[in-house]
Scaffold this motif. Structure first.
Motif, PDB file in Angstrom:
ATOM      1  N   CYS A 109      40.510  27.613 -48.125  1.00 58.08           N
ATOM      2  CA  CYS A 109      39.176  27.032 -47.932  1.00 58.08           C
ATOM      3  C   CYS A 109      39.240  25.746 -47.115  1.00 58.08           C
ATOM      4  CB  CYS A 109      38.495  26.794 -49.270  1.00 58.08           C
ATOM      5  SG  CYS A 109      39.414  25.710 -50.389  1.00 58.08           S
TER       6      CYS A 109
ATOM      7  N   CYS B   1      42.317  32.219 -52.498  1.00 61.93           N
ATOM      8  CA  CYS B   1      43.702  32.116 -52.065  1.00 61.93           C
ATOM      9  C   CYS B   1      44.634  31.955 -53.266  1.00 61.93           C
ATOM     10  CB  CYS B   1      43.874  30.919 -51.123  1.00 61.93           C
ATOM     11  SG  CYS B   1      43.866  29.313 -51.953  1.00 61.93           S
TER      12      CYS B   1
ATOM     13  N   CYS C  40      42.467  25.836 -57.909  1.00 61.54           N
ATOM     14  CA  CYS C  40      41.706  26.731 -58.793  1.00 61.54           C
ATOM     15  C   CYS C  40      42.654  27.474 -59.727  1.00 61.54           C
ATOM     16  CB  CYS C  40      40.874  27.694 -57.960  1.00 61.54           C
ATOM     17  SG  CYS C  40      39.806  26.830 -56.799  1.00 61.54           S
TER      18      CYS C  40
HETATM   19  S1  SF4 Z   1      40.923  29.652 -54.729  1.00 59.87           S
HETATM   20 FE1  SF4 Z   1      40.300  27.467 -54.674  1.00 59.87          FE
HETATM   21  S2  SF4 Z   1      41.733  26.527 -53.249  1.00 59.87           S
HETATM   22 FE2  SF4 Z   1      41.816  28.771 -52.859  1.00 59.87          FE
HETATM   23  S3  SF4 Z   1      40.272  29.186 -51.270  1.00 59.87           S
HETATM   24 FE3  SF4 Z   1      39.231  29.391 -53.242  1.00 59.87          FE
HETATM   25  S4  SF4 Z   1      38.311  27.360 -53.598  1.00 59.87           S
HETATM   26 FE4  SF4 Z   1      39.901  27.106 -52.076  1.00 59.87          FE
END
Ligand code: SF4
Length: 199
Positions: A154, A165, A172
């Motif tokens: 992101c 991701c 996260c």
């Molecule tokens: S999981 Fe979290 S860190 Fe990864 S793309 Fe999504 S918001 Fe961004």
């Protein structure tokens, strides 16, 4: 905003709800509530914008890792915000390190969620959507936007949405939905402020 409907939903879940038109009123209330106590702050652009650390520190023993004074995981009072506030009475937070969500679950006897009205969403699915696709990417941008070596998907894309991701620095790691105060808590309040604060 239908304040009384939102208040009723949170009270039905067992939360205490306080509404303030502006941040200064909310901080004045929190100063009274925390006077003479140990207080820790979770990472929060809302609390930073309110200057809460500085004001509460006049009457309380405050700790905030963002201020470099050490982090206290089990104070008497824990202050944080939420990534999303569902008008149906739930609070959603996503965390990477875990210190923030864990302190809202166990340890501190008093927990305050301090949130601007921009965090409100109509229901729990939209609160999850907000936390994942608005708050988390913006937090990743804040943390890693200037650090290409630590990029998340992101942040690399400019923080527009979540790309789910599994990046080594993904923030996260846990999604916590508070459906009511924890049984171990003596006080758990939603402090809702009629301003846009944080993200
Ligand atoms: S999981 Fe979290 S860190 Fe990864 S793309 Fe999504 S918001 Fe961004």
């Amino acid at each position: 905003m239908e304040l009384e409907r939102i208040r009723a939903a949170f009270e039905q879940h067992g939360f205490c709800v306080k509404y303030f038109d502006n941040g200064a009123q909310a901080v004045a209330y929190l100063s009274k509530q925390t006077a003479g106590k140990t207080v820790s702050f979770g990472g929060s652009k809302t609390l930073e914008a309110l200057g809460a650390y500085e004001t509460l520190g006049k009457q309380a023993d405050v700790h905030w890792h963002w201020k470099g004074d050490g982090y206290m995981q089990t104070p008497e009072v824990y202050l944080t915000s939420a990534n999303a506030v569902s008008e149906t009475g739930e609070l959603v937070n996503i965390d990477g390190a875990g210190n923030r969500v864990s302190a809202t679950l166990y340890g501190p006897k008093e927990v305050y969620f301090v949130c601007g009205v921009n965090k409100l969403t109509p229901d729990l699915p939209s609160a999850m959507e907000r936390a994942q696709n608005i708050a988390a990417p913006k937090n990743a941008m804040r943390l890693f936007g200037d650090h290409p070596d630590k990029m998340t998907a992101c942040a690399a894309a400019g923080g527009d949405k979540c790309y789910h991701c599994n990046a080594p620095r993904s923030i996260c790691r846990a999604i916590v939905i508070h459906q009511g105060p924890m049984l171990s808590q003596e006080r758990c309040e939603l402090i809702l402020i009629g301003e846009e604060l944080g993200y």
